[in-house]
Design a protein around this motif. Structure first.
Motif, PDB file in Angstrom:
ATOM      1  N   THR A  61       4.691   8.755   8.684  1.00  0.00           N
ATOM      2  CA  THR A  61       5.718   9.764   8.431  1.00  0.00           C
ATOM      3  C   THR A  61       6.298   9.612   7.025  1.00  0.00           C
ATOM      4  O   THR A  61       6.851  10.556   6.484  1.00  0.00           O
ATOM      5  N   GLU A  62       6.132   8.421   6.413  1.00  0.00           N
ATOM      6  CA  GLU A  62       6.615   8.169   5.054  1.00  0.00           C
ATOM      7  C   GLU A  62       5.539   8.418   4.002  1.00  0.00           C
ATOM      8  O   GLU A  62       5.774   8.218   2.819  1.00  0.00           O
ATOM      9  N   GLY A  63       4.348   8.813   4.430  1.00  0.00           N
ATOM     10  CA  GLY A  63       3.233   9.023   3.507  1.00  0.00           C
ATOM     11  C   GLY A  63       2.145   7.990   3.733  1.00  0.00           C
ATOM     12  O   GLY A  63       2.162   7.242   4.703  1.00  0.00           O
ATOM     13  N   TRP A  64       1.178   7.946   2.829  1.00  0.00           N
ATOM     14  CA  TRP A  64       0.058   7.010   2.944  1.00  0.00           C
ATOM     15  C   TRP A  64       0.532   5.588   2.646  1.00  0.00           C
ATOM     16  O   TRP A  64       1.252   5.353   1.671  1.00  0.00           O
ATOM     17  N   LYS A  65       0.111   4.646   3.508  1.00  0.00           N
ATOM     18  CA  LYS A  65       0.440   3.225   3.350  1.00  0.00           C
ATOM     19  C   LYS A  65      -0.853   2.413   3.449  1.00  0.00           C
ATOM     20  O   LYS A  65      -1.743   2.720   4.261  1.00  0.00           O
ATOM     21  N   ILE A  66      -0.935   1.372   2.652  1.00  0.00           N
ATOM     22  CA  ILE A  66      -2.100   0.487   2.671  1.00  0.00           C
ATOM     23  C   ILE A  66      -1.987  -0.433   3.879  1.00  0.00           C
ATOM     24  O   ILE A  66      -0.963  -1.086   4.080  1.00  0.00           O
ATOM     25  N   ILE A  67      -3.039  -0.471   4.697  1.00  0.00           N
ATOM     26  CA  ILE A  67      -3.048  -1.331   5.884  1.00  0.00           C
ATOM     27  C   ILE A  67      -4.014  -2.505   5.745  1.00  0.00           C
ATOM     28  O   ILE A  67      -3.901  -3.485   6.475  1.00  0.00           O
ATOM     29  N   TYR A  68      -4.969  -2.404   4.804  1.00  0.00           N
ATOM     30  CA  TYR A  68      -5.970  -3.452   4.673  1.00  0.00           C
ATOM     31  C   TYR A  68      -6.541  -3.427   3.259  1.00  0.00           C
ATOM     32  O   TYR A  68      -6.825  -2.355   2.723  1.00  0.00           O
ATOM     33  N   ILE A  69      -6.677  -4.621   2.682  1.00  0.00           N
ATOM     34  CA  ILE A  69      -7.341  -4.758   1.387  1.00  0.00           C
ATOM     35  C   ILE A  69      -8.342  -5.895   1.499  1.00  0.00           C
ATOM     36  O   ILE A  69      -8.011  -6.990   1.962  1.00  0.00           O
ATOM     37  N   VAL A  70      -9.571  -5.635   1.082  1.00  0.00           N
ATOM     38  CA  VAL A  70     -10.577  -6.681   0.943  1.00  0.00           C
ATOM     39  C   VAL A  70     -11.170  -6.516  -0.452  1.00  0.00           C
ATOM     40  O   VAL A  70     -11.316  -5.396  -0.946  1.00  0.00           O
ATOM     41  N   ASP A  71     -11.457  -7.650  -1.101  1.00  0.00           N
ATOM     42  CA  ASP A  71     -11.998  -7.564  -2.451  1.00  0.00           C
ATOM     43  C   ASP A  71     -13.073  -8.600  -2.688  1.00  0.00           C
ATOM     44  O   ASP A  71     -13.278  -9.512  -1.889  1.00  0.00           O
ATOM     45  N   THR A  72     -13.772  -8.407  -3.802  1.00  0.00           N
ATOM     46  CA  THR A  72     -14.691  -9.406  -4.331  1.00  0.00           C
ATOM     47  C   THR A  72     -14.135  -9.822  -5.686  1.00  0.00           C
ATOM     48  O   THR A  72     -13.351  -9.078  -6.298  1.00  0.00           O
ATOM     49  N   ARG A  73     -14.539 -11.002  -6.151  1.00  0.00           N
ATOM     50  CA  ARG A  73     -14.058 -11.507  -7.440  1.00  0.00           C
ATOM     51  C   ARG A  73     -15.192 -12.253  -8.129  1.00  0.00           C
ATOM     52  O   ARG A  73     -15.875 -13.069  -7.507  1.00  0.00           O
ATOM     53  N   ARG A  74     -15.347 -11.957  -9.424  1.00  0.00           N
ATOM     54  CA  ARG A  74     -16.334 -12.663 -10.226  1.00  0.00           C
ATOM     55  C   ARG A  74     -15.955 -12.537 -11.702  1.00  0.00           C
ATOM     56  O   ARG A  74     -15.121 -11.708 -12.056  1.00  0.00           O
ATOM     57  N   LYS A  75     -16.597 -13.332 -12.530  1.00  0.00           N
ATOM     58  CA  LYS A  75     -16.289 -13.326 -13.957  1.00  0.00           C
ATOM     59  C   LYS A  75     -17.239 -12.413 -14.749  1.00  0.00           C
ATOM     60  O   LYS A  75     -16.896 -11.974 -15.841  1.00  0.00           O
ATOM     61  N   ASP A  76     -18.438 -12.160 -14.233  1.00  0.00           N
ATOM     62  CA  ASP A  76     -19.419 -11.372 -14.980  1.00  0.00           C
ATOM     63  C   ASP A  76     -20.070 -10.330 -14.070  1.00  0.00           C
ATOM     64  O   ASP A  76     -19.731 -10.215 -12.894  1.00  0.00           O
ATOM     65  N   ASN A  77     -21.017  -9.577 -14.624  1.00  0.00           N
ATOM     66  CA  ASN A  77     -21.679  -8.475 -13.904  1.00  0.00           C
ATOM     67  C   ASN A  77     -20.647  -7.523 -13.306  1.00  0.00           C
ATOM     68  O   ASN A  77     -20.709  -7.153 -12.136  1.00  0.00           O
ATOM     69  N   CYS A  78     -19.704  -7.140 -14.140  1.00  0.00           N
ATOM     70  CA  CYS A  78     -18.611  -6.286 -13.676  1.00  0.00           C
ATOM     71  C   CYS A  78     -19.055  -4.842 -13.508  1.00  0.00           C
ATOM     72  O   CYS A  78     -19.825  -4.337 -14.314  1.00  0.00           O
ATOM     73  N   PRO A  79     -18.546  -4.195 -12.458  1.00  0.00           N
ATOM     74  CA  PRO A  79     -18.862  -2.772 -12.290  1.00  0.00           C
ATOM     75  C   PRO A  79     -18.187  -1.960 -13.386  1.00  0.00           C
ATOM     76  O   PRO A  79     -17.131  -2.338 -13.885  1.00  0.00           O
ATOM     77  N   GLU A  80     -18.805  -0.904 -13.782  1.00  0.00           N
ATOM     78  CA  GLU A  80     -18.216  -0.022 -14.803  1.00  0.00           C
ATOM     79  C   GLU A  80     -17.586   1.165 -14.154  1.00  0.00           C
ATOM     80  O   GLU A  80     -17.877   1.625 -13.148  1.00  0.00           O
TER      81      GLU A  80
END
Length: 151
Positions: free
Chosen positions: A132-151
């Motif tokens: 009722t207050e708008g869109w809310k984030i319920i879940y975040i999953v991520d990856t992490r690395r130093k190289d081969n970054c997505p563009e």
């Protein structure tokens, strides 16, 4: 027949506009989170999250295996709100947004900087729900690395 075709095009245009409006609202919620990180504002950050939000990270271990790391959202909120040196600047690209009623999924490649210094990259995947207050984030999953970054 012309009226039927006009009605179909009008309906499709309205649905497309409504979908775009929802996508804009979803992007705004996610951008609020990143703006809060840059400002160090835990109240603003919390406003983008639903109660019960879950954080995970898919990590590559030194032995080459992959592990699912469970992170505490309250620790993250505290980290952001605690005075610290540097600006946490996560720069994302909205690649794909899917919506089904009150559920949305967002795939967003990112690069993370401390001030202007590059730190790491990866992909954030967000799940949001419409409240009722708008869109809310319920879940975040991520990856992490130093190289081969997505563009």
């Amino acid at each position: 027949m012309k009226k039927l075709i006009l009605a179909v095009f009008t309906l499709l245009s309205f649905q497309s506009f409504a979908q775009q409006t929802e996508q804009d609202a979803i992007k705004q919620t996610i951008n609020t989170m990143f703006n809060a990180m840059r400002k160090g504002d835990s109240t603003m950050l919390r406003s983008s999250f639903a109660k019960g939000i879950v954080f995970h990270s898919v990590a590559n271990k030194k032995d080459g295996s992959t592990a699912l790391e469970i992170e505490n959202p309250n620790d993250f909120i505290k980290l952001i709100g605690t005075p610290h040196k540097g600006i946490y600047d996560e720069r994302i690209t909205f690649n794909d947004i899917k919506i089904d009623g009150p559920l949305a999924s967002v795939w967003a490649p990112y690069k993370f900087y401390l001030d202007d210094k590059y730190s790491h990259c990866g992909v954030d995947v967000f799940q949001l729900m419409k409240t009722t207050e708008g869109w809310k984030i319920i879940y975040i999953v991520d990856t992490r690395r130093k190289d081969n970054c997505p563009e």
